[in-house]
Design a protein around this motif. Structure first.
Motif, short mmCIF file in Angstrom:
data_model
loop_
_atom_site.label_atom_id
_atom_site.label_comp_id
_atom_site.label_asym_id
_atom_site.label_seq_id
_atom_site.Cartn_x
_atom_site.Cartn_y
_atom_site.Cartn_z
N VAL A 106 -4.82 -7.71 0.52
CA VAL A 106 -5.76 -6.59 0.64
C VAL A 106 -5.17 -5.60 1.64
O VAL A 106 -4.78 -5.98 2.75
CB VAL A 106 -7.14 -7.09 1.12
N HIS A 107 -5.10 -4.34 1.24
CA HIS A 107 -4.45 -3.35 2.10
C HIS A 107 -4.95 -1.95 1.76
O HIS A 107 -5.16 -1.62 0.59
CB HIS A 107 -2.93 -3.42 1.92
N ASP A 108 -5.13 -1.13 2.79
CA ASP A 108 -5.50 0.28 2.64
C ASP A 108 -4.21 1.09 2.55
O ASP A 108 -3.37 1.02 3.45
CB ASP A 108 -6.34 0.72 3.84
N MET A 109 -4.04 1.86 1.48
CA MET A 109 -2.78 2.58 1.26
C MET A 109 -2.49 3.63 2.33
O MET A 109 -1.36 4.13 2.40
CB MET A 109 -2.77 3.22 -0.14
N ARG A 110 -3.45 3.96 3.14
CA ARG A 110 -3.20 4.92 4.22
C ARG A 110 -2.44 4.29 5.38
O ARG A 110 -1.96 5.00 6.27
CB ARG A 110 -4.54 5.49 4.72
N LEU A 140 0.96 9.51 1.84
CA LEU A 140 2.37 9.82 1.56
C LEU A 140 3.27 9.45 2.74
O LEU A 140 4.36 8.90 2.55
CB LEU A 140 2.54 11.30 1.23
N LYS A 141 2.81 9.72 3.94
CA LYS A 141 3.58 9.36 5.13
C LYS A 141 3.72 7.84 5.25
O LYS A 141 4.77 7.33 5.64
CB LYS A 141 2.92 9.94 6.38
N PHE A 152 13.24 4.06 -3.17
CA PHE A 152 12.62 5.13 -3.95
C PHE A 152 11.13 4.83 -4.11
O PHE A 152 10.72 3.67 -4.17
CB PHE A 152 13.23 5.21 -5.36
N ALA A 153 10.35 5.89 -4.20
CA ALA A 153 8.92 5.74 -4.47
C ALA A 153 8.55 6.52 -5.72
O ALA A 153 9.21 7.50 -6.07
CB ALA A 153 8.09 6.21 -3.29
N VAL A 154 7.52 6.05 -6.38
CA VAL A 154 7.06 6.67 -7.63
C VAL A 154 5.55 6.83 -7.58
O VAL A 154 4.83 5.87 -7.31
CB VAL A 154 7.44 5.81 -8.86
N ILE A 155 5.07 8.04 -7.83
CA ILE A 155 3.65 8.27 -8.05
C ILE A 155 3.47 8.71 -9.49
O ILE A 155 4.07 9.69 -9.94
CB ILE A 155 3.07 9.33 -7.09
N GLY A 226 7.75 15.25 4.84
CA GLY A 226 9.18 15.02 4.99
C GLY A 226 9.77 14.17 3.88
O GLY A 226 10.70 13.40 4.09
N ILE A 227 9.22 14.34 2.68
CA ILE A 227 9.63 13.56 1.51
C ILE A 227 10.46 14.45 0.58
O ILE A 227 10.19 15.64 0.44
CB ILE A 227 8.37 13.03 0.77
#
Length: 254
Positions: A106-110, A140-141, A152-155, A226-227
């Motif tokens: 369980v985790h908050d994406m912020r 995002l940060k 790498f990240a993907v949205i 800064g992405i």
């Protein structure tokens, strides 16, 4: 109808509770969306992991993983996967599939993760849920901070222009003998979906509310975070993004 016979109304759009923390934790969310095309999703992940050329046993974070179906598939592809979601009920279900290289929490994406990942996937419009726009930047940060040096990240987000142009204002979907009455509309910069249904003598009302973020909005947010936005695709076959026609807005960044 007497007071005793009247169905109870369960209204889950109260300001004291975020819509996603209540709606995603109900069994009805999973009933309504049980017929989603998961084969298409698997093809997307095949294409995505091939495009990113991820090394064998790469550490992958599936952010907002729900019940973990896609985390499980990524693990079957040979990756070391963590699935994370705010819904305790979803994670409890997903955790039944854990193994040495597949974990759930369980985790908050912020919030950033202590561990660093070679790839972070935020799939199927699991972004833009927050009331406060600053939370989108914070997310995002957090993703940036959780990536390894070469990660790498993907949205994978909805293409707002296409969604608005093809919006179905009202429809009824019957799933497992439950009639879901659905209304959709654009208001105050959000795409809304109101869902009403009755089950076992109770009436339920839920709202989905997603910020109508365009590519330009994401570019602004990413610059501030800064992405570096590396590539953009318009569907799960990774075809070129077209502003008005593409079904998806898929962004690859680091």
């Amino acid at each position: 109808m007497s007071e005793e016979q009247k169905p109870t109304i369960i209204n889950q759009d109260q300001p004291t509770q975020t819509w996603f923390s209540s709606w995603f934790d109900t069994p009805y969310y999973h009933i309504l969306y049980k017929d989603r095309n998961y084969r298409e999703a698997q093809i997307f992940m095949d294409n995505l992991t091939h495009y990113l050329n991820l090394p064998e046993k790469a550490k992958v974070l599936d952010l907002a993983c729900g019940k973990g179906r896609h985390s499980i598939y990524l693990n079957q592809l040979g990756f070391d996967v963590l699935g994370a979601d705010l819904s305790e009920n979803s994670i409890a279900q997903a955790a039944k599939n854990e193994n040495d290289t597949l974990q759930f929490k369980v985790h908050d994406m912020r919030e950033p993760f202590e561990e660093k990942y070679d790839a972070i996937f935020n799939l199927f419009t699991s972004f833009g849920y927050f009331e406060n726009d600053e939370d989108n930047l914070t997310t995002l940060k957090a993703i940036k901070e959780s990536l390894s040096e070469y990660g790498f990240a993907v949205i994978d987000f909805m293409n707002v222009a296409q969604v608005v142009n093809t919006l179905v204002p009202e429809e009824t979907k019957t799933v497992d003998d439950i009639d879901f009455y659905i209304k959709r509309y654009l208001k105050d910069g959000y795409v809304f979906k109101e869902i009403d249904f009755e089950d076992k003598g109770q009436k339920f009302h839920y709202i989905e509310k997603v910020r109508a973020l365009t590519l330009q909005d994401f570019e602004t947010l990413m610059e501030e975070a800064g992405i570096y936005l590396l590539d953009i695709f318009g569907d799960y076959k990774l075809k070129k993004f077209h502003k008005t026609e593409s079904e998806r807005l898929i962004m690859i960044f680091k």
